[in-house]
Design a protein around this motif. Sequence first.
Motif, PDB file in Angstrom:
ATOM      1  N   ILE A   1       0.841  -1.207   0.000  1.00 35.47           N
ATOM      2  CA  ILE A   1       0.000   0.000   0.000  1.00 35.47           C
ATOM      3  C   ILE A   1       0.871   1.250   0.000  1.00 35.47           C
ATOM      4  CG2 ILE A   1      -1.667   1.328   1.339  1.00 35.47           C
ATOM      5  CD1 ILE A   1      -2.789  -1.353   2.342  1.00 35.47           C
ATOM      6  N   ILE A   2       1.884   1.283   0.850  1.00 36.99           N
ATOM      7  CA  ILE A   2       2.786   2.450   0.915  1.00 36.99           C
ATOM      8  C   ILE A   2       3.513   2.646  -0.406  1.00 36.99           C
ATOM      9  CG2 ILE A   2       4.887   3.339   2.005  1.00 36.99           C
ATOM     10  CD1 ILE A   2       3.945   1.937   4.590  1.00 36.99           C
ATOM     11  N   ALA A   3       3.977   1.557  -1.026  1.00 32.27           N
ATOM     12  CA  ALA A   3       4.711   1.659  -2.287  1.00 32.27           C
ATOM     13  C   ALA A   3       3.824   2.223  -3.392  1.00 32.27           C
ATOM     14  CB  ALA A   3       5.265   0.295  -2.689  1.00 32.27           C
ATOM     15  N   VAL A   4       2.568   1.775  -3.450  1.00 36.81           N
ATOM     16  CA  VAL A   4       1.646   2.270  -4.483  1.00 36.81           C
ATOM     17  C   VAL A   4       1.351   3.755  -4.277  1.00 36.81           C
ATOM     18  CG1 VAL A   4      -0.703   2.079  -5.380  1.00 36.81           C
ATOM     19  CG2 VAL A   4       0.625   0.012  -4.911  1.00 36.81           C
ATOM     20  N   LEU A   5       1.056   4.145  -3.033  1.00 38.51           N
ATOM     21  CA  LEU A   5       0.781   5.554  -2.747  1.00 38.51           C
ATOM     22  C   LEU A   5       2.005   6.422  -3.031  1.00 38.51           C
ATOM     23  CD1 LEU A   5      -1.276   5.253   0.559  1.00 38.51           C
ATOM     24  CD2 LEU A   5      -2.141   5.811  -1.720  1.00 38.51           C
ATOM     25  N   PHE A   6       3.187   5.927  -2.688  1.00 35.28           N
ATOM     26  CA  PHE A   6       4.415   6.677  -2.944  1.00 35.28           C
ATOM     27  C   PHE A   6       4.625   6.869  -4.446  1.00 35.28           C
ATOM     28  CE2 PHE A   6       8.940   6.907  -3.891  1.00 35.28           C
ATOM     29  CZ  PHE A   6       9.347   7.943  -3.073  1.00 35.28           C
ATOM     30  N   TYR A   7       4.377   5.829  -5.225  1.00 34.64           N
ATOM     31  CA  TYR A   7       4.576   5.922  -6.675  1.00 34.64           C
ATOM     32  C   TYR A   7       3.690   7.005  -7.281  1.00 34.64           C
ATOM     33  CZ  TYR A   7       3.884   4.947 -11.598  1.00 34.64           C
ATOM     34  OH  TYR A   7       3.750   5.094 -12.954  1.00 34.64           O
ATOM     35  N   PHE A   8       2.397   6.964  -6.978  1.00 26.86           N
ATOM     36  CA  PHE A   8       1.481   7.935  -7.568  1.00 26.86           C
ATOM     37  C   PHE A   8       1.759   9.346  -7.053  1.00 26.86           C
ATOM     38  CE2 PHE A   8      -1.051   4.080  -8.414  1.00 26.86           C
ATOM     39  CZ  PHE A   8      -1.297   4.279  -9.760  1.00 26.86           C
ATOM     40  N   THR A   9       2.150   9.469  -5.784  1.00 17.81           N
ATOM     41  CA  THR A   9       2.482  10.794  -5.245  1.00 17.81           C
ATOM     42  C   THR A   9       3.709  11.367  -5.937  1.00 17.81           C
ATOM     43  OG1 THR A   9       1.559  10.212  -3.077  1.00 17.81           O
ATOM     44  CG2 THR A   9       3.082  12.067  -3.156  1.00 17.81           C
ATOM     45  N   ALA A  10       4.764  10.569  -6.091  1.00 24.63           N
ATOM     46  CA  ALA A  10       5.979  11.037  -6.762  1.00 24.63           C
ATOM     47  C   ALA A  10       5.704  11.378  -8.221  1.00 24.63           C
ATOM     48  CB  ALA A  10       7.069   9.974  -6.654  1.00 24.63           C
ATOM     49  N   ARG A  11       4.907  10.551  -8.886  1.00 21.92           N
ATOM     50  CA  ARG A  11       4.571  10.809 -10.290  1.00 21.92           C
ATOM     51  C   ARG A  11       3.844  12.140 -10.454  1.00 21.92           C
ATOM     52  NH1 ARG A  11      -0.416   7.862 -12.978  1.00 21.92           N
ATOM     53  NH2 ARG A  11      -1.336   9.434 -11.589  1.00 21.92           N
ATOM     54  N   ASP A  12       2.821  12.375  -9.620  1.00 21.86           N
ATOM     55  CA  ASP A  12       2.033  13.597  -9.754  1.00 21.86           C
ATOM     56  C   ASP A  12       2.804  14.827  -9.272  1.00 21.86           C
ATOM     57  OD1 ASP A  12       0.069  12.037 -10.781  1.00 21.86           O
ATOM     58  OD2 ASP A  12      -1.157  11.986  -8.976  1.00 21.86           O
ATOM     59  N   GLU A  13       3.665  14.647  -8.275  1.00 18.55           N
ATOM     60  CA  GLU A  13       4.489  15.764  -7.822  1.00 18.55           C
ATOM     61  C   GLU A  13       5.440  16.209  -8.935  1.00 18.55           C
ATOM     62  OE1 GLU A  13       7.700  16.918  -4.294  1.00 18.55           O
ATOM     63  OE2 GLU A  13       6.793  14.932  -4.354  1.00 18.55           O
ATOM     64  N   SER A  14       6.021  15.260  -9.644  1.00 19.27           N
ATOM     65  CA  SER A  14       6.911  15.601 -10.761  1.00 19.27           C
ATOM     66  C   SER A  14       6.151  16.351 -11.846  1.00 19.27           C
ATOM     67  CB  SER A  14       7.540  14.331 -11.342  1.00 19.27           C
ATOM     68  OG  SER A  14       8.348  13.692 -10.381  1.00 19.27           O
ATOM     69  N   TYR A  15       4.919  15.932 -12.107  1.00 19.72           N
ATOM     70  CA  TYR A  15       4.100  16.607 -13.124  1.00 19.72           C
ATOM     71  C   TYR A  15       3.761  18.038 -12.711  1.00 19.72           C
ATOM     72  CZ  TYR A  15      -0.004  17.777 -15.941  1.00 19.72           C
ATOM     73  OH  TYR A  15      -0.895  18.409 -16.758  1.00 19.72           O
ATOM     74  N   VAL A  16       3.347  18.205 -11.453  1.00 16.03           N
ATOM     75  CA  VAL A  16       2.931  19.537 -10.974  1.00 16.03           C
ATOM     76  C   VAL A  16       4.113  20.497 -10.897  1.00 16.03           C
ATOM     77  CG1 VAL A  16       2.029  20.760  -8.958  1.00 16.03           C
ATOM     78  CG2 VAL A  16       0.911  18.676  -9.751  1.00 16.03           C
ATOM     79  N   GLU A  17       5.282  20.007 -10.515  1.00 15.96           N
ATOM     80  CA  GLU A  17       6.446  20.868 -10.347  1.00 15.96           C
ATOM     81  C   GLU A  17       7.233  21.081 -11.648  1.00 15.96           C
ATOM     82  OE1 GLU A  17       7.279  22.553  -7.773  1.00 15.96           O
ATOM     83  OE2 GLU A  17       5.895  21.726  -6.288  1.00 15.96           O
ATOM     84  N   LYS A  18       6.823  20.423 -12.722  1.00 16.84           N
ATOM     85  CA  LYS A  18       7.563  20.515 -13.990  1.00 16.84           C
ATOM     86  C   LYS A  18       7.439  21.915 -14.576  1.00 16.84           C
ATOM     87  CE  LYS A  18       5.729  18.536 -17.508  1.00 16.84           C
ATOM     88  NZ  LYS A  18       5.205  17.493 -18.411  1.00 16.84           N
ATOM     89  N   THR A  19       8.546  22.451 -15.075  1.00 15.40           N
ATOM     90  CA  THR A  19       8.550  23.738 -15.772  1.00 15.40           C
ATOM     91  C   THR A  19       9.107  23.532 -17.170  1.00 15.40           C
ATOM     92  OG1 THR A  19      10.736  24.290 -14.880  1.00 15.40           O
ATOM     93  CG2 THR A  19       8.812  25.079 -13.646  1.00 15.40           C
ATOM     94  N   SER A  20       8.790  24.475 -18.041  1.00 17.47           N
ATOM     95  CA  SER A  20       9.231  24.382 -19.429  1.00 17.47           C
ATOM     96  C   SER A  20       9.616  25.765 -19.924  1.00 17.47           C
ATOM     97  CB  SER A  20       8.116  23.790 -20.305  1.00 17.47           C
ATOM     98  OG  SER A  20       7.019  24.686 -20.359  1.00 17.47           O
ATOM     99  N   ASP A  21      10.217  25.804 -21.100  1.00 13.87           N
ATOM    100  CA  ASP A  21      10.586  27.080 -21.719  1.00 13.87           C
ATOM    101  C   ASP A  21       9.462  27.632 -22.586  1.00 13.87           C
ATOM    102  OD1 ASP A  21      13.084  26.972 -20.538  1.00 13.87           O
ATOM    103  OD2 ASP A  21      13.970  25.888 -22.228  1.00 13.87           O
TER     104      ASP A  21
END
Length: 259
Positions: free
Chosen positions: A100-120
Amino acid sequence: MRGRRALSSAGALALLAMTATACSGEASRLGMPEPISEQAERMLQLWQGSWIAAFAVGGLVWGLIIWAVLFHRKRSDDLPPQVRYNLPIEILYTAVPFVIIAVLFYFTARDESYVEKTSDNVAAVIDVHGFQWSWQFDYKESLAANAPTVASVAGVPVQPDAPSKVQVMIPAGQNVRFRLHSNDVIHSFWVPALLYKKDVMPGYVNEFEVKATKLGLYEGRCAELCGVDHSRMLFQLKVVTPQEYQKFIADSKAAGGAK
């Protein structure tokens, strides 16, 4: 029989509650505001998924408790069979929480990377200056550190019900970069409808991007206790069409950049 009827009634009530929740858009957000950006939609999905996982685990635990209470309650004074260890159950109790922790961690890390992503590839660059006790928004020509300011809007401390809050304008459907600055203490840039907030720190420039999906006027505020008039650091986020935004920039340039 009474136990089975009680279990059936509990199941019916749970199904009714879930149906009522599904019929209400506000209830399905589980306390979150209606999202107005692509990033906010992703965070809302993560929030809902976490609650679904919590309900599933809670339902399983309560089901096992009710099952034990109804079907394994004391019926005599005889001592029940004593089992010293049950290795498969012990392994299950250890493995399932880690999964359960591994699944929640995966989706949290994935969405955090998406939200914090910047572009030019951004349509607007806005430098946000938090100060005691209001905000200043500088619209920049480009992402370059020394890019000229094409429009600047500064506010003054206001009361919560005041109609004269300073506004920051962004175009819908396009990437907008916010760069956060502070020259005094730590503030926090927060628009609840974005489902996101970011600290405004002295000596460090925090950045994030949003792509708004809904037009409108949305309330914002400082979310960090920054001093005696912290509650007066109010502003509004105005999401307009790209055409309206370009007209605002053109009019600001013609007026000399300040407004």
